[in-house]
Design an enzyme around this catalytic site. Structure first.
Site, short mmCIF file in Angstrom:
data_model
loop_
_atom_site.label_atom_id
_atom_site.label_comp_id
_atom_site.label_asym_id
_atom_site.label_seq_id
_atom_site.Cartn_x
_atom_site.Cartn_y
_atom_site.Cartn_z
N GLY A 127 7.71 -13.20 26.91
CA GLY A 127 8.50 -12.16 27.54
C GLY A 127 8.09 -10.73 27.25
O GLY A 127 8.70 -9.81 27.78
N HIS A 140 7.27 -20.93 24.79
CA HIS A 140 6.15 -21.24 25.67
C HIS A 140 6.27 -20.50 27.00
O HIS A 140 5.91 -21.01 28.06
CB HIS A 140 6.04 -22.74 25.91
CG HIS A 140 4.63 -23.25 26.02
ND1 HIS A 140 3.97 -23.82 24.97
CD2 HIS A 140 3.76 -23.27 27.06
CE1 HIS A 140 2.76 -24.17 25.35
NE2 HIS A 140 2.60 -23.84 26.62
N TYR A 186 -3.94 -28.19 20.63
CA TYR A 186 -2.97 -29.23 20.97
C TYR A 186 -3.34 -30.49 20.21
O TYR A 186 -4.53 -30.82 20.10
CB TYR A 186 -2.97 -29.52 22.47
CG TYR A 186 -2.34 -28.46 23.33
CD1 TYR A 186 -0.96 -28.21 23.26
CD2 TYR A 186 -3.09 -27.73 24.24
CE1 TYR A 186 -0.36 -27.25 24.06
CE2 TYR A 186 -2.50 -26.77 25.06
CZ TYR A 186 -1.14 -26.53 24.95
OH TYR A 186 -0.56 -25.58 25.74
N SER A 199 -7.73 -21.19 24.11
CA SER A 199 -6.91 -22.38 24.33
C SER A 199 -7.76 -23.64 24.22
O SER A 199 -8.94 -23.65 24.56
CB SER A 199 -6.27 -22.32 25.71
OG SER A 199 -5.64 -23.54 26.04
N GLN A 240 -6.40 -22.05 19.54
CA GLN A 240 -5.14 -22.78 19.72
C GLN A 240 -5.44 -24.26 19.91
O GLN A 240 -6.29 -24.65 20.70
CB GLN A 240 -4.40 -22.22 20.94
CG GLN A 240 -3.13 -22.99 21.29
CD GLN A 240 -3.38 -24.13 22.28
OE1 GLN A 240 -4.36 -24.12 23.02
NE2 GLN A 240 -2.50 -25.12 22.27
N THR A 250 -0.02 -25.63 18.48
CA THR A 250 1.15 -25.57 19.36
C THR A 250 2.00 -26.81 19.11
O THR A 250 1.51 -27.94 19.19
CB THR A 250 0.72 -25.50 20.83
OG1 THR A 250 0.06 -24.24 21.05
CG2 THR A 250 1.92 -25.59 21.76
N LYS A 306 2.87 -22.48 16.57
CA LYS A 306 3.41 -21.80 17.75
C LYS A 306 4.42 -22.69 18.45
O LYS A 306 4.12 -23.84 18.78
CB LYS A 306 2.27 -21.44 18.71
CG LYS A 306 2.73 -20.76 19.99
CD LYS A 306 1.53 -20.35 20.84
CE LYS A 306 1.95 -19.71 22.15
NZ LYS A 306 2.47 -20.71 23.11
N ARG A 351 7.39 -28.42 35.59
CA ARG A 351 7.22 -27.13 36.25
C ARG A 351 7.26 -27.35 37.76
O ARG A 351 6.28 -27.79 38.38
CB ARG A 351 5.92 -26.48 35.78
CG ARG A 351 5.95 -26.30 34.26
CD ARG A 351 4.64 -25.89 33.64
NE ARG A 351 4.73 -26.02 32.18
CZ ARG A 351 3.72 -25.82 31.35
NH1 ARG A 351 2.53 -25.46 31.83
NH2 ARG A 351 3.89 -25.97 30.04
N GLY A 367 0.75 -13.24 26.90
CA GLY A 367 0.05 -14.30 27.61
C GLY A 367 -0.22 -13.98 29.06
O GLY A 367 -1.36 -13.78 29.46
N ARG A 368 0.81 -13.92 29.89
CA ARG A 368 0.58 -13.70 31.31
C ARG A 368 -0.02 -12.34 31.63
O ARG A 368 -0.89 -12.26 32.51
CB ARG A 368 1.90 -13.89 32.08
CG ARG A 368 2.39 -15.35 32.16
CD ARG A 368 3.67 -15.41 32.98
NE ARG A 368 4.19 -16.76 33.14
CZ ARG A 368 5.10 -17.32 32.34
NH1 ARG A 368 5.55 -16.65 31.28
NH2 ARG A 368 5.54 -18.55 32.57
#
Length: 383
Positions: A300, A267, A140, A118, A138, A166, A243, A175, A321-322
Site C-alpha cells: 500500500g 502480499h 518461495y 523474485s 525472495q 515469503t 515476509k 485472484r 512493489g507495484r
C-alpha cells in the site's frame, strides 16, 4: 524519458505522483497484464483497505526545528541506503517491459536502494547481481525437497546481500481478475529459476482458471512451517527476512528462530482477502519485537508521506512493489528511476515539514488515527 513502452510515451512533467505513473501504465499495458499487476484476491477488500488504512493515519508535526539540512539517508539490514525503501519482489517483470528485472535493478542501483529478486523472476539472479547493486533474494518454499535450499545457496553464491522467505503463500490466493481473464503467460516470459528455459503450466491456458495459479500450485509447498525456517536459518550466513507477517505472535516467534527482520505484509491484498491492512498491523508488531529484529512494511505504500507514516509507526523501512512495475511499463529503467525519485523527493519534503532533519527523527514522531491518538503509549516525546 528515453525508453517508453509502446503506448506509454508520457512526459516526465506529467508524472508528478505515483498515481500519475499508475494511470500511464494502465494506458500502456494490455488489459490482462494490467489486471495481473493491479489485481487482488477475492473481492479485493484488503487491496482497497491498504490504501484506506494509510489515509486514516495522521502525523503530529514538530515545529521550531532546524530542517535546513534534511536527509533521507538511512540503513537497511546494516547497509547504507539513500532512503529507507527497497523494491519488493514482483514476479514476471518482462510482462511489462522487454528488459524486465534488469531495467528495474539498474534503476534501484542508481537510486541507492535494494532490489529484491523474485523466485519467479524472468531474469536469473546471477545476471542481476552482476549489475553491482544491493540485491536481496525472495524465496518461495518449493514442493521438491532441497530445491528451495538450492535456490538460497545459489542466491548467496551470486552475491545477494539478504534472503527473504515469503511465508503467506501456501498457495496463490484466488485472484478473480486473472480467473476471469484465464490469464496465461506469453511464451517469452518464463520463471528463470524454476522452468529451466522451458514452457510450464503457466503457459498453457486453463479453462476457468489462472494458468499462473495452476503453475505455482504445482511448484509451491503448502507444508512450510517453522522447522523449514530453522533449516533455512542454519543453511545461510545472509540476513534472513520473513515476509508476510501480520500477527505479533508470529513476529515474536521469528525472533526466537533467529530471523533478522520481519516484513509486515498482506502480499499487496493478493492472498487472504479481508486480511488486516499492513499499516494497521505494524505498531503492534513493532512493539512486540521491541527492537530484537527489524520491522519492514509492505503493501500500500504510494508516497513519501506513506514512508514517513510507516517510520513513525515503528518500521525500519518499507518495500514498494507495484509502483516500480508501473514505472517499468511506462518507460523502462527511466520510469523506475522516476518512481524512486518521486518517493525520495516526497519523503524529503514530508520529513522537513514534519520537523525531522533525519530518518531517526521520523521514528520519534507521534501519530493519530481516525481522530484518536495512536501509538502514543510507546512514543517518547521529543524534547
Amino acid at each position: 524519458m528515453s525508453d517508453p513502452a509502446p503506448g506509454g510515451d508520457v512526459a516526465a512533467a506529467e508524472l508528478l505522483t505515483l498515481e500519475d505513473v499508475e494511470r500511464a501504465a494502465a494506458a500502456a499495458l494490455p488489459a490482462g497484464v494490467r489486471d495481473f499487476v493491479a489485481g487482488g484476491s477475492g473481492r479485493e477488500r484488503t487491496l482497497a483497505a491498504n490504501r484506506a488504512a494509510f489515509d486514516r493515519v495522521f502525523l503530529r508535526p514538530r515545529v521550531l526545528r532546524d530542517v535546513s539540512r534534511c536527509s533521507t539517508a538511512a540503513e537497511l539490514l546494516d547497509r547504507p541506503v539513500s532512503m529507507p525503501v527497497a523494491i519488493a519482489p514482483v514476479a514476471y517483470q518482462r510482462l511489462v517491459h522487454p528488459e524486465g528485472e534488469l531495467a528495474a535493478a539498474r534503476a534501484a542501483k542508481a537510486a541507492g536502494v535494494p532490489f529484491t529478486v523474485s523466485t519467479l523472476s524472468t531474469v536469473p539472479v546471477e545476471e542481476i547481481t552482476a549489475l553491482g547493486g544491493d540485491v536481496w533474494f525472495q524465496l518461495y518454499w518449493l514442493r521438491e525437497p532441497g530445491r528451495a535450499l538450492e535456490l538460497a545457496r545459489r542466491a548467496e553464491d551470486a552475491g545477494c546481500t539478504a534472503l527473504m522467505l515469503t511465508v503467506d503463500v501456501p498457495w496463490m490466493g484466488r485472484r478473480l481478475r486473472d480467473v476471469r481473464n484465464e490469464f496465461t503467460l506469453p511464451d517469452h516470459v518464463r520463471a528463470a529459476h524454476l522452468d529451466g528455459g522451458g514452457a510450464s503450466a503457466a503457459h498453457r491456458r486453463t479453462a476457468g482458471a489462472s494458468a499462473v495459479a495452476v503453475h505455482t500450485g504445482r511448484e509451491f509447498s503448502s507444508a512450510l512451517s517453522w522447522s523449514q525456517v530453522a533449516e533455512l536459518r542454519a543453511s545461510t550466513r545472509l540476513p534472513l527476512l520473513l515476509k508476510g507477517v501480520l500477527a505479533p505472535e508470529d513476529a515474536v516467534r521469528a525472533v526466537e528462530f533467529g530471523v533478522d527482520a520481519v516484513v509486515v505484509s498482506n502480499h499487496g491484498g493478493r492472498q487472504l482477502d479481508s486480511a488486516l491492512p499492513s499499516v494497521e498491523a505494524l505498531p503492534e508488531i513493532a512493539e512486540a519485537v521491541g527492537g530484537d529484529c527489524r520491522v519492514l512494511l509492505d503493501s500500500g505504500v504510494r508516497s513519501g508521506t506513506d514512508v514517513l507514516k510507516a517510520l513513525a509507526l515503528g518500521a525500519s523501512g518499507v518495500l514498494v512493489g507495484r509502483p516500480p512495475v508501473w514505472g517499468l511499463a511506462v518507460a523502462g529503467e527511466d520510469g523506475v528511476r522516476r518512481v524512486l525519485g518521486l518517493l525520495a523527493g516526497e519523503l524529503a519534503d514530508a520529513l522537513g515539514l514534519a520537523g525531522c532533519a533525519t530518518v531517526a527523527d521520523a521514528r520519534r514522531l507521534r501519530t493519530a488515527r481516525g481522530g484518536a491518538a495512536a501509538g502514543e503509549r510507546r512514543r517518547a516525546v521529543v524534547r
